[in-house]
Design a protein around this motif. Structure first.
Motif, PDB file in Angstrom:
ATOM      1  N   ARG A  23       0.854  -1.177   0.000  1.00 25.91           N
ATOM      2  CA  ARG A  23       0.000   0.000   0.000  1.00 25.91           C
ATOM      3  C   ARG A  23       0.895   1.234   0.000  1.00 25.91           C
ATOM      4  O   ARG A  23       1.797   1.360   0.832  1.00 25.91           O
ATOM      5  N   LEU A  24       0.659   2.126  -0.935  1.00 25.03           N
ATOM      6  CA  LEU A  24       1.476   3.324  -1.054  1.00 25.03           C
ATOM      7  C   LEU A  24       0.768   4.499  -0.379  1.00 25.03           C
ATOM      8  O   LEU A  24      -0.456   4.603  -0.398  1.00 25.03           O
ATOM      9  N   SER A  25       1.552   5.385   0.181  1.00 28.43           N
ATOM     10  CA  SER A  25       0.985   6.478   0.964  1.00 28.43           C
ATOM     11  C   SER A  25       0.665   7.688   0.097  1.00 28.43           C
ATOM     12  O   SER A  25       1.272   7.899  -0.956  1.00 28.43           O
ATOM     13  N   GLY A  26      -0.286   8.471   0.569  1.00 30.97           N
ATOM     14  CA  GLY A  26      -0.658   9.697  -0.121  1.00 30.97           C
ATOM     15  C   GLY A  26      -2.122   9.714  -0.511  1.00 30.97           C
ATOM     16  O   GLY A  26      -2.843   8.725  -0.364  1.00 30.97           O
ATOM     17  N   GLU A  27      -2.561  10.857  -1.032  1.00 28.18           N
ATOM     18  CA  GLU A  27      -3.923  11.035  -1.499  1.00 28.18           C
ATOM     19  C   GLU A  27      -3.907  11.391  -2.983  1.00 28.18           C
ATOM     20  O   GLU A  27      -2.970  12.034  -3.466  1.00 28.18           O
ATOM     21  N   PRO A  28      -4.940  10.967  -3.739  1.00 25.03           N
ATOM     22  CA  PRO A  28      -4.968  11.308  -5.168  1.00 25.03           C
ATOM     23  C   PRO A  28      -4.865  12.819  -5.376  1.00 25.03           C
ATOM     24  O   PRO A  28      -5.500  13.599  -4.665  1.00 25.03           O
ATOM     25  N   LEU A  29      -4.077  13.198  -6.355  1.00 24.41           N
ATOM     26  CA  LEU A  29      -3.854  14.610  -6.632  1.00 24.41           C
ATOM     27  C   LEU A  29      -5.158  15.322  -6.986  1.00 24.41           C
ATOM     28  O   LEU A  29      -5.412  16.449  -6.533  1.00 24.41           O
ATOM     29  N   TRP A  30      -5.983  14.690  -7.823  1.00 18.84           N
ATOM     30  CA  TRP A  30      -7.269  15.264  -8.214  1.00 18.84           C
ATOM     31  C   TRP A  30      -8.120  14.157  -8.805  1.00 18.84           C
ATOM     32  O   TRP A  30      -7.611  13.296  -9.527  1.00 18.84           O
ATOM     33  N   GLN A  31      -9.389  14.166  -8.495  1.00 17.98           N
ATOM     34  CA  GLN A  31     -10.321  13.185  -9.036  1.00 17.98           C
ATOM     35  C   GLN A  31     -11.254  13.885 -10.017  1.00 17.98           C
ATOM     36  O   GLN A  31     -11.902  14.881  -9.661  1.00 17.98           O
ATOM     37  N   ALA A  32     -11.324  13.385 -11.220  1.00 23.15           N
ATOM     38  CA  ALA A  32     -12.209  13.976 -12.225  1.00 23.15           C
ATOM     39  C   ALA A  32     -13.666  13.898 -11.747  1.00 23.15           C
ATOM     40  O   ALA A  32     -14.118  12.838 -11.298  1.00 23.15           O
ATOM     41  N   ASP A  33     -14.382  15.016 -11.862  1.00 23.20           N
ATOM     42  CA  ASP A  33     -15.754  15.063 -11.374  1.00 23.20           C
ATOM     43  C   ASP A  33     -16.682  15.845 -12.301  1.00 23.20           C
ATOM     44  O   ASP A  33     -17.765  16.258 -11.903  1.00 23.20           O
ATOM     45  N   GLY A  34     -16.250  16.037 -13.537  1.00 28.21           N
ATOM     46  CA  GLY A  34     -17.071  16.778 -14.486  1.00 28.21           C
ATOM     47  C   GLY A  34     -16.771  18.262 -14.524  1.00 28.21           C
ATOM     48  O   GLY A  34     -17.245  18.967 -15.414  1.00 28.21           O
ATOM     49  N   THR A  35     -15.985  18.736 -13.561  1.00 31.30           N
ATOM     50  CA  THR A  35     -15.547  20.119 -13.569  1.00 31.30           C
ATOM     51  C   THR A  35     -14.099  20.165 -14.051  1.00 31.30           C
ATOM     52  O   THR A  35     -13.478  19.141 -14.300  1.00 31.30           O
ATOM     53  N   SER A  36     -13.568  21.358 -14.195  1.00 27.68           N
ATOM     54  CA  SER A  36     -12.157  21.534 -14.527  1.00 27.68           C
ATOM     55  C   SER A  36     -11.449  22.141 -13.328  1.00 27.68           C
ATOM     56  O   SER A  36     -11.955  23.087 -12.714  1.00 27.68           O
ATOM     57  N   VAL A 166       0.689  12.892 -23.510  1.00 22.36           N
ATOM     58  CA  VAL A 166      -0.607  12.312 -23.187  1.00 22.36           C
ATOM     59  C   VAL A 166      -1.103  12.804 -21.833  1.00 22.36           C
ATOM     60  O   VAL A 166      -2.283  13.131 -21.658  1.00 22.36           O
ATOM     61  N   THR A 167      -0.199  12.896 -20.858  1.00 21.27           N
ATOM     62  CA  THR A 167      -0.585  13.330 -19.511  1.00 21.27           C
ATOM     63  C   THR A 167      -1.214  14.708 -19.524  1.00 21.27           C
ATOM     64  O   THR A 167      -2.230  14.953 -18.860  1.00 21.27           O
ATOM     65  N   ALA A 168      -0.635  15.643 -20.269  1.00 16.89           N
ATOM     66  CA  ALA A 168      -1.189  16.995 -20.323  1.00 16.89           C
ATOM     67  C   ALA A 168      -2.605  16.995 -20.884  1.00 16.89           C
ATOM     68  O   ALA A 168      -3.446  17.801 -20.467  1.00 16.89           O
ATOM     69  N   SER A 169      -2.891  16.088 -21.809  1.00 19.25           N
ATOM     70  CA  SER A 169      -4.208  16.057 -22.449  1.00 19.25           C
ATOM     71  C   SER A 169      -5.255  15.309 -21.635  1.00 19.25           C
ATOM     72  O   SER A 169      -6.438  15.646 -21.684  1.00 19.25           O
ATOM     73  N   ILE A 170      -4.854  14.273 -20.908  1.00 21.53           N
ATOM     74  CA  ILE A 170      -5.844  13.462 -20.194  1.00 21.53           C
ATOM     75  C   ILE A 170      -6.024  13.885 -18.741  1.00 21.53           C
ATOM     76  O   ILE A 170      -6.888  13.340 -18.048  1.00 21.53           O
ATOM     77  N   PHE A 171      -5.243  14.853 -18.272  1.00 19.96           N
ATOM     78  CA  PHE A 171      -5.408  15.338 -16.902  1.00 19.96           C
ATOM     79  C   PHE A 171      -6.861  15.762 -16.683  1.00 19.96           C
ATOM     80  O   PHE A 171      -7.487  15.415 -15.688  1.00 19.96           O
ATOM     81  N   ASP A 172      -7.387  16.515 -17.622  1.00 18.06           N
ATOM     82  CA  ASP A 172      -8.793  16.933 -17.575  1.00 18.06           C
ATOM     83  C   ASP A 172      -9.375  16.672 -18.954  1.00 18.06           C
ATOM     84  O   ASP A 172      -9.296  17.501 -19.844  1.00 18.06           O
ATOM     85  N   MET A 173      -9.982  15.499 -19.131  1.00 16.24           N
ATOM     86  CA  MET A 173     -10.466  15.118 -20.456  1.00 16.24           C
ATOM     87  C   MET A 173     -11.831  15.714 -20.782  1.00 16.24           C
ATOM     88  O   MET A 173     -12.101  16.062 -21.930  1.00 16.24           O
ATOM     89  N   TYR A 174     -12.705  15.830 -19.785  1.00 13.26           N
ATOM     90  CA  TYR A 174     -14.101  16.133 -20.064  1.00 13.26           C
ATOM     91  C   TYR A 174     -14.613  17.411 -19.411  1.00 13.26           C
ATOM     92  O   TYR A 174     -15.789  17.742 -19.556  1.00 13.26           O
ATOM     93  N   GLY A 175     -13.779  18.124 -18.701  1.00 17.12           N
ATOM     94  CA  GLY A 175     -14.229  19.333 -18.026  1.00 17.12           C
ATOM     95  C   GLY A 175     -14.446  20.491 -18.985  1.00 17.12           C
ATOM     96  O   GLY A 175     -13.954  20.492 -20.120  1.00 17.12           O
ATOM     97  N   PRO A 176     -15.154  21.519 -18.553  1.00 11.63           N
ATOM     98  CA  PRO A 176     -15.459  22.659 -19.426  1.00 11.63           C
ATOM     99  C   PRO A 176     -14.233  23.474 -19.811  1.00 11.63           C
ATOM    100  O   PRO A 176     -14.262  24.187 -20.818  1.00 11.63           O
ATOM    101  N   ARG A 177     -13.153  23.378 -19.032  1.00 14.46           N
ATOM    102  CA  ARG A 177     -11.933  24.136 -19.327  1.00 14.46           C
ATOM    103  C   ARG A 177     -10.784  23.189 -19.691  1.00 14.46           C
ATOM    104  O   ARG A 177      -9.624  23.494 -19.458  1.00 14.46           O
ATOM    105  N   ALA A 178     -11.115  22.053 -20.283  1.00 18.43           N
ATOM    106  CA  ALA A 178     -10.090  21.040 -20.560  1.00 18.43           C
ATOM    107  C   ALA A 178      -8.960  21.566 -21.438  1.00 18.43           C
ATOM    108  O   ALA A 178      -7.782  21.312 -21.177  1.00 18.43           O
TER     109      ALA A 178
END
Length: 242
Positions: A23-36, A166-178
């Motif tokens: 088990r690795l320590s830490g919290e997810p940096l950001w979770q996609a939720d439909g926003t940007s 790829v990382t820069a593009s998929i960080f926020d795939m579906y948000g309004p400010r993607a």
């Protein structure tokens, strides 16, 4: 130091191989939720730390035994990543040609341009490529990246610029400010890692052609629609022109 998964045991459950990992320590940096997200220095610096950690791992031949996609053969360990990626792009686009043409009538032209562009890229020294470095796969602790998770989808050894692009593009795939998020990450990544913007766009076209039909084959499926949108962007098409 950015930690990576360490396999402690391999078991089989109802015919499916399952790894037992630390088990690795830490919290997810950001979770996609439909926003940007409004990017902060923590977002940007953590992604840079994760990408840099991956790029420090040599792309030794055993990494090429990993399949970028479950139904595709692994890359030849003795061949350049760029030419192997071109072959993968071709196989996927030919396999799903009917579905792709419905959404993008000139996909055959884009395929030829992408393959030609990949063959023109000077081969890079291979390193570990994650392939799916979304923000949720980067754990943070004390405002720094602490771990990278969830290897498997598009993981192999190859040009680290592929992961960066790829990382820069998929960080926020579906948000309004993607697109705005992508541009901001591009600026930060280009100022940190060697490379050029055109190389990023070529790899994004390759990613879109390769993964478009992984989850669905029409515009009602989000990933397919995202990939078609990427391939129809003027910045992508201009970069493929050479």
């Amino acid at each position: 130091m950015v930690a990576m998964p360490r396999i402690l045991d391999l078991r089989e459950i109802e015919g499916t191989p399952v790894t037992i990992e630390e088990r690795l320590s830490g919290e997810p940096l950001w979770q996609a939720d439909g926003t940007s997200p409004r990017l902060t220095t923590i977002h940007i610096d953590s992604m840079i730390e994760a990408l840099a950690a991956l790029a420090e791992i040599p792309g030794d031949p055993p990494l090429r035994t990993l399949r970028m996609l479950p139904d595709e053969p692994p890359f030849d360990p003795n061949a350049p990543f760029e030419t192997e990626l071109a072959a993968l792009v071709t196989r996927r686009a030919v396999r799903f040609a009917t579905q792709l043409r419905v959404a993008l009538p000139d996909v055959d032209v884009l395929l030829a341009q992408t393959v030609e562009a990949l063959h023109r890229i000077a081969p890079a020294t291979p390193t570990l490529i994650h392939g799916d470095l979304i923000a949720a796969n980067v754990l943070t602790s004390r405002a720094h990246a602490s771990a990278v998770l969830d290897f498997g989808f598009m993981t192999t050894a190859g040009d680290p610029a592929f992961d960066v692009a790829v990382t820069a593009s998929i960080f926020d795939m579906y948000g309004p400010r993607a697109r705005e998020v992508e541009s901001e990450l591009d600026r930060a990544f280009l100022s940190t890692f060697t490379g050029d913007h055109r190389r990023y766009w070529i790899y994004r076209a390759a990613y879109a052609l390769t993964t478009a039909c992984c989850y669905g084959t029409d515009l009602s499926e989000g990933h397919f629609a995202w990939c078609i949108g990427m391939l129809d962007r003027p910045d992508v098409r201009d970069s493929l022109q050479g």
